[in-house]
Design a protein around this motif. Structure first.
Motif, PDB file in Angstrom:
ATOM      1  N   ILE A 126      56.975  44.383  45.113  1.00 41.64           N
ATOM      2  CA  ILE A 126      56.800  44.761  43.711  1.00 41.64           C
ATOM      3  C   ILE A 126      55.790  43.822  43.060  1.00 41.64           C
ATOM      4  N   VAL A 127      54.798  44.396  42.379  1.00 43.25           N
ATOM      5  CA  VAL A 127      53.752  43.580  41.761  1.00 43.25           C
ATOM      6  C   VAL A 127      53.516  44.013  40.314  1.00 43.25           C
ATOM      7  N   ARG A 128      52.977  43.099  39.549  1.00 43.94           N
ATOM      8  CA  ARG A 128      52.639  43.358  38.150  1.00 43.94           C
ATOM      9  C   ARG A 128      51.452  42.495  37.767  1.00 43.94           C
ATOM     10  N   GLY A 129      50.772  42.861  36.673  1.00 44.35           N
ATOM     11  CA  GLY A 129      49.725  42.027  36.119  1.00 44.35           C
ATOM     12  C   GLY A 129      50.319  41.021  35.147  1.00 44.35           C
ATOM     13  N   LYS A 130      49.664  39.895  34.977  1.00 41.85           N
ATOM     14  CA  LYS A 130      50.174  38.804  34.146  1.00 41.85           C
ATOM     15  C   LYS A 130      50.468  39.236  32.718  1.00 41.85           C
ATOM     16  N   LEU A 174      45.941  44.217  45.432  1.00 41.97           N
ATOM     17  CA  LEU A 174      46.927  45.253  45.711  1.00 41.97           C
ATOM     18  C   LEU A 174      46.705  45.833  47.098  1.00 41.97           C
ATOM     19  N   ALA A 175      45.458  46.066  47.460  1.00 46.01           N
ATOM     20  CA  ALA A 175      45.152  46.599  48.787  1.00 46.01           C
ATOM     21  C   ALA A 175      45.617  45.647  49.879  1.00 46.01           C
ATOM     22  N   ALA A 176      45.438  44.352  49.674  1.00 42.71           N
ATOM     23  CA  ALA A 176      45.872  43.368  50.665  1.00 42.71           C
ATOM     24  C   ALA A 176      47.387  43.418  50.856  1.00 42.71           C
ATOM     25  N   LEU A 177      48.112  43.604  49.770  1.00 42.09           N
ATOM     26  CA  LEU A 177      49.570  43.698  49.861  1.00 42.09           C
ATOM     27  C   LEU A 177      49.984  44.975  50.591  1.00 42.09           C
TER      28      LEU A 177
END
Length: 220
Positions: free
Chosen positions: A163-167, A206-209
């Motif tokens: 799960i990712v988000r921007g700061k 995001l692509a790397a993740l």
């Protein structure tokens, strides 16, 4: 061998929203649009994430990494729960669905606040996509997603979850993302830049993740 990738656009968005992410992908991918998420909906179509999960599963060709953005994360999670054999891993970018943000006013204020760091460069990108999906469809799909309990479902996902988000994201807050990660025994990360559109603003990261998720060994 890496698993293929299926990307689902966020509410109102289309395949173009992933352009800055997929240009950094090596793993084979395809973008799946759905009613409310790149396509206009018929008057009687069910736009609840559970119903759209059925439509998504029908378009998945093989066991894949499922990637969602914003409200489509709810569809991806429902698919991972109901069609576990199709899911290698799950990547959720800026997931919305925090039931504690129950009012449209709260969500709108947070959405606008999140949009400020990325504007106005995104306006020309997202406007044609919103027009194609249509505002009435977006409103119906948004209301359906608002009634969905993502936190109550995500713990049932068996595949690895990232799960990712921007700061600067005020919709997918750090607290919310961490809560989802704990419920799913997944991994949470906040990018140092960007807000609610990491698919655009943080494409390489995001692509790397996604590539890392695709390279995971297959589990039963």
């Amino acid at each position: 061998m890496s698993a293929p990738v299926v990307l689902v656009p966020g509410l109102g968005l289309g395949p173009e929203s992933y352009a800055r992410t997929v240009e950094h992908l090596v793993t084979p991918y395809h973008v799946v649009t759905l009613p409310g998420y790149g396509e206009p909906a018929g008057a009687h179509e069910d736009l609840h994430p559970r119903a759209l999960a059925v439509a998504l599963a029908e378009k998945i060709r093989e066991r894949s990494v499922l990637v969602g953005h914003s409200a489509s994360c709810q569809i991806v999670v429902e698919t991972a729960v109901r069609y576990a054999d199709l899911v290698h891993a799950v990547v959720l970018a800026a997931p919305s669905g925090d039931a504690r943000m129950s009012s449209w006013v709260d969500r709108t204020v947070r959405w606008l606040g999140s949009a400020v760091p990325d504007s106005p460069k995104l306006i020309r990108t997202v406007t044609p996509q919103y027009v194609r999906t249509t505002l009435p469809t977006m409103a119906r799909a948004g209301e359906a997603s608002r009634q969905h309990d993502l936190a109550g479902v995500i713990s049932q996902v068996k595949a690895p979850v990232f799960i990712v988000r921007g700061k600067h994201d005020l919709l997918a807050t750090a607290e919310w993302v961490q809560r989802l990660a704990e419920l799913s025994h997944g991994e949470a990360r906040t990018f140092d830049t960007g807000a609610h559109m990491p698919v655009v603003t943080n494409g390489p990261e995001l692509a790397a993740l996604i590539e890392r998720a695709a390279a995971l060994p297959e589990t039963s």
